[in-house]
Each structure stands twice: as C-alpha cells, then as structure tokens.
Design an enzyme around this catalytic site. Sequence first.
Site, short mmCIF file in Angstrom:
data_model
loop_
_atom_site.label_atom_id
_atom_site.label_comp_id
_atom_site.label_asym_id
_atom_site.label_seq_id
_atom_site.Cartn_x
_atom_site.Cartn_y
_atom_site.Cartn_z
N GLU A 60 0.82 -1.21 0.00
CA GLU A 60 0.00 0.00 0.00
C GLU A 60 0.86 1.27 0.00
O GLU A 60 0.51 2.27 -0.64
CB GLU A 60 -0.92 0.02 1.22
CG GLU A 60 -1.92 -1.13 1.26
CD GLU A 60 -1.41 -2.33 2.04
OE1 GLU A 60 -2.23 -3.00 2.70
OE2 GLU A 60 -0.19 -2.61 1.99
N ARG A 192 9.94 -25.16 -4.89
CA ARG A 192 10.97 -24.91 -3.87
C ARG A 192 11.06 -23.42 -3.56
O ARG A 192 11.16 -23.02 -2.40
CB ARG A 192 12.33 -25.40 -4.35
CG ARG A 192 12.54 -26.89 -4.28
CD ARG A 192 13.96 -27.24 -4.67
NE ARG A 192 14.14 -28.66 -4.85
CZ ARG A 192 15.21 -29.21 -5.40
NH1 ARG A 192 16.19 -28.44 -5.84
NH2 ARG A 192 15.30 -30.53 -5.52
N GLY A 297 12.22 -39.70 0.55
CA GLY A 297 11.96 -41.06 0.11
C GLY A 297 10.64 -41.57 0.63
O GLY A 297 9.87 -40.88 1.31
N THR A 299 9.72 -43.73 2.97
CA THR A 299 9.44 -43.85 4.41
C THR A 299 8.97 -42.53 5.00
O THR A 299 7.94 -42.46 5.70
CB THR A 299 10.68 -44.34 5.17
OG1 THR A 299 11.08 -45.62 4.63
CG2 THR A 299 10.39 -44.49 6.65
#
Length: 366
Positions: A60, A192, A297, A299
């Site tokens: 603003e 990312r 991964g 897991t």
Amino acid sequence: MTKVSHLDQQDHYWMTQALAEAKTAVYRTRPNPAVGCVIVKNDQMIGRGSTAPVGGSHAEVFALREAGDQAEGATAYVTLEPCAHFGRTPPCAEALVRAKVSRVVIATLDPNPLVAGKGQKILNNAGITTQVGVLEQDAIELNRGFLKVMAGGLPYVRLKVASSLDGRTAMASGESKWITGVDARLDVQYWRARSAVVITGIQTVLADDCQLNVRALATVDDISEIVQPKRLVLDRQGRLPLTAHILHAPESLMVMGPFRQELADLGVIQLPVQSLRELLATLAKEYHLYDVMVEAGTTLATAFLQEKLVDEMISYVAPTLLGQSARAMFSADLHKMSEQLRFKLFDVTQIGQDIRLRLIPIQETL
C-alpha cells in the site's frame, strides 16, 4: 442467470492487477506475506506496489507513494487486509486513511491476531467503504502458509513425489535420477522457491547427494534476488557426511538429530529429535517458516501422509515403467479398503512428457 454489475466487473479486473503485483513478490518477502495493491481513479491505475523484502515498505505504501495527491477519492485494491499495527513499518490502514481514499477492496482478511479485522475497522471508522472477498481464493493461494499459521495452524505442507506409471519412485538400489524429464524438474524449482523450508531424510541425501536449493526459475533472471529456502535434513543417527553437497551453504541448512560440534562450527542450525508434528510447530513458532515442502523417500513421505500432516501433494508421473523390484511410492501396510488414503484432485497439467497432479488429502475415513 445472475447479472454481473459493471462495478463487480471493475473490481474483478483491478483485483486481478493487484494479484499480479503480489505475484512479483512471492519469492522475496518471507516470512511476510506477498501482497499487491493498486490505486484506481476514473478507471485509470494511478499507483501500484508490492511487498518489499523484510524491513521494507508494504504494498500500500508503494502504491500510495506513486499515486500522490491523486489518491484522494480513489479506490484501493489490496490482496490482503491492510495491517493495523506498528511493526517494522507503520500501519497501512492508517496510511490509506491519511491519503483520503474513498473505497478499499480487499481480497481476503488477515487472520493474524494483530490485524484480524482491525485494519478494515480502521478504514470503516474513517468513513471509507470496504468490500471483502473479491478473488479471495486466488489471494489465499499466494500465502497459504502464512494464513494457515496466523489462524493458529501448523505450516502448510506440500509433499512432492515423482513416480513412474507403475507407482515407483526409485530403483531397488535407491537410484532415482531421473524419473521425470527436464521440464518437470524445472517446475519443482518453482515450488521450492515458494517454500520457506524443504524437508528431506538422510537416506535421500546419502543416495542422491542433493542440494535441494533453487538453481533456476523460468521467470527470474537473477536467482540471487530470491530468498532461498532452508533445507532441513532429518538425521536421527547423525550420519550426515561433512562432504555432502548440501553443506556447501551451511547457513541455510538445518539438521534434526543428535548435536554435532562439527556442524555447529559450520553454522548449521541443529534441532533436537522430535515428532514430525512437533517439528512443524517448531519451524513455525521459533523460525517463522510457514511453507514446507517435503522432498523425501518413501518412508518419510509415508510418515507425513499417515500422520495427516500433508495439506497438498504434488505428484509428477512419468510415462515409464520401473518394475516390481523398484521402490514403491507409499510404504504403509494397509489391509482394508477403509484404511486407504484418498485425495481430491484439483489440478492436472502436462509438463513436457510428464503429468503433474495436485491433490488434497481427504482426511475423513471411509
């Protein structure tokens, strides 16, 4: 059929312009939200602005500065409720009052307890007309993490996976470079850049020697202009080698695991071992990291999903088959249909030869 008024059409158009301003700031404002503002008078834009990096002016202020005295009687379009408190900068709501604008159109209110309707109240008390909700979902999309945490939640978590047609994410050896093509990998760079922190597990670092930083963006020429995400490695047994590429920028690296003096000497932020839910709370409360991307991964990805910590899954599917001995995308051992994890699909995009699916977990059980 509902008729759309000329004013509604105008509001939609000019809010689109304010959102475009906000999008120019998404890579540089963390932990502050990316906000855009345009000032309009007599159907002409007389001022525009977006949030500066931390410590700089809000959207603003830039828009009003450009508009100057012409702001009196004008309409301001802003993608997030003008702030009502003194922080590093004065309240934007009061700046709009001093400029004597006649109307303020707000895409979405700010759940930050320091604002939370107070900005709108300041404007209304000064006799300024306000309207809320124009292109609200578009505005929310730009600052999901900030809005979620300010409303009392955990950071917004995006889980990124890349798989073959048969749902495999790596060969049995752990090799995973590359399942998807160049275009999809460039798209990952965008997500990312939208993230405050990228979380991975030690197995991914050991297998790929990854850096998890932003190296190229299609819309940014000078990559140094963006705020790089922190990289957080979950290393419960202290196995991170000092030769890992991820240590090339230790000032942006975080490691959860046993304390290691050699990492402290490099300037790495070290966190004690804690549950994933506690970790997310720590990232928000202590480090003001509101947008999390998980690149890990099977897991770790499965753990985030099973603990219902994923807000959005970004799944890249490549037109290839890796075979039954390759590693599966999801490792939980489910036995009943009632145990399945279901998702709502809200976007499908072809990127090069790959397909990107964006999905929201459906938390209700069958």
